[in-house]
Design a protein around this motif. Structure first.
Motif, PDB file in Angstrom:
ATOM      1  N   HIS A   1      34.457  28.090 -68.621  1.00 37.30           N
ATOM      2  CA  HIS A   1      35.363  27.669 -70.486  1.00 37.30           C
ATOM      3  C   HIS A   1      36.235  26.729 -70.778  1.00 37.30           C
ATOM      4  CE1 HIS A   1      33.206  32.143 -70.668  1.00 37.30           C
ATOM      5  NE2 HIS A   1      33.773  31.753 -72.150  1.00 37.30           N
ATOM      6  N   ARG A   2      36.038  26.220 -71.920  1.00 37.83           N
ATOM      7  CA  ARG A   2      37.440  25.138 -72.932  1.00 37.83           C
ATOM      8  C   ARG A   2      38.324  26.269 -72.932  1.00 37.83           C
ATOM      9  NH1 ARG A   2      37.890  20.535 -71.314  1.00 37.83           N
ATOM     10  NH2 ARG A   2      39.546  19.548 -74.318  1.00 37.83           N
TER      11      ARG A   2
ATOM     12  N   PHE B   1      43.564  20.763 -74.161  1.00 37.25           N
ATOM     13  CA  PHE B   1      42.586  20.746 -74.380  1.00 37.25           C
ATOM     14  C   PHE B   1      42.027  21.008 -72.036  1.00 37.25           C
ATOM     15  CE2 PHE B   1      42.365  19.925 -78.158  1.00 37.25           C
ATOM     16  CZ  PHE B   1      41.556  21.179 -78.860  1.00 37.25           C
TER      17      PHE B   1
ATOM     18  N   THR C   1      39.327  22.976 -68.851  1.00 38.26           N
ATOM     19  CA  THR C   1      37.914  23.755 -68.550  1.00 38.26           C
ATOM     20  C   THR C   1      38.808  24.400 -67.447  1.00 38.26           C
ATOM     21  OG1 THR C   1      36.821  21.424 -68.984  1.00 38.26           O
ATOM     22  CG2 THR C   1      36.031  23.969 -67.301  1.00 38.26           C
TER      23      THR C   1
ATOM     24  N   GLU D   1      36.205  21.640 -80.658  1.00 39.58           N
ATOM     25  CA  GLU D   1      37.578  21.709 -80.423  1.00 39.58           C
ATOM     26  C   GLU D   1      37.929  22.219 -81.728  1.00 39.58           C
ATOM     27  OE1 GLU D   1      39.103  17.911 -78.405  1.00 39.58           O
ATOM     28  OE2 GLU D   1      37.909  18.905 -76.185  1.00 39.58           O
TER      29      GLU D   1
ATOM     30  N   GLU E   1      32.002  25.520 -74.362  1.00 39.27           N
ATOM     31  CA  GLU E   1      30.854  24.582 -75.303  1.00 39.27           C
ATOM     32  C   GLU E   1      30.523  24.677 -76.003  1.00 39.27           C
ATOM     33  OE1 GLU E   1      32.769  19.724 -74.809  1.00 39.27           O
ATOM     34  OE2 GLU E   1      32.117  21.173 -72.989  1.00 39.27           O
TER      35      GLU E   1
END
Length: 219
Positions: free
Chosen positions: A20-21, A32, A34, A134, A178
């Motif tokens: 997941h981001r 940000f 992962t 984002e 994402e």
């Protein structure tokens, strides 16, 4: 989103079920990144001595545990007091996991001397089933922060400086696959789901702290 939490004190782990981001201001992996999980590490003031490089120590602890890429919170709150809530609104589902301590609570825009106190803090992790860009993660973080603040204010923890609105060491992490969805505001299904999930989880945790841990503030 249905993976059970893993509680192995002093660790708590929220498995996201895949990459997941994640957006947070966590000590070890801010911004940000992962990740496949968000972890908590319970500590005491005595664990974090003045000469300790906390980031180096935490990085080493995660490596020893075999989870070096987890986004990780630090808290002195008993992690067995964890609360969680899942909410679905329209097409969106959000799951919030929280540990809530108010031993270093503050009223926004003011500061108290918290030296020598445990760092109970509020740590909240939120996962959604929606795939987000984002900017939507940023908005999701703002919604989670608003929900956290409202929940804290509702328990009425009065400080010499005013009503508690959070703590000096709060941290929030939001997670999503994402994708391209650009919005997560209060007029969206996702904003509603995130807001209700976080509010419910934090309110339950704050109420428990008020009933079982609260110490009188020196006015």
């Amino acid at each position: 989103m249905n993976v059970p939490l893993t509680l192995d004190r002093p660790w708590l782990r929220f498995d996201l079920g895949g990459p997941h981001r994640v957006l947070s201001w966590a000590l070890n992996r801010p911004g940000f990144v992962t990740a496949e999980a968000i972890s908590w590490r319970e500590v005491r003031n005595a664990d974090l001595t003045q000469d300790l490089d906390v980031l180096d120590w935490l990085t080493g602890q995660l490596a020893l545990r075999g989870t070096p890429d987890d986004v990780c919170f630090l808290t002195s709150r008993d992690i067995r007091a964890v609360t969680e809530h899942t909410t679905t609104a329209g097409t969106a589902t959000a799951r919030a996991v929280a540990t809530v301590g108010l031993s270093n609570a503050e009223h926004i825009g003011t500061r108290l001397d918290r030296s020598g106190r445990d760092w109970g803090t509020i740590n909240v992790a939120v996962q959604t089933d929606q795939a987000l860009a984002e900017p939507a993660l940023i908005e999701m973080l703002a919604i989670a922060a608003q929900a956290r603040t409202v929940a804290v204010m509702q328990v009425g923890h009065q400080l010499p400086t005013g009503l508690a609105t959070g703590t000096g060491t709060d941290c929030i992490a939001v997670a999503a696959r994402e994708g391209a969805a650009p919005f997560a505001g209060m007029h969206t299904d996702l904003g509603e789901a995130v807001g209700r999930a976080v509010h419910t989880a934090v309110l339950e945790g704050a109420q428990t702290w008020m009933q079982t841990v609260r110490r009188p503030e020196v006015c």
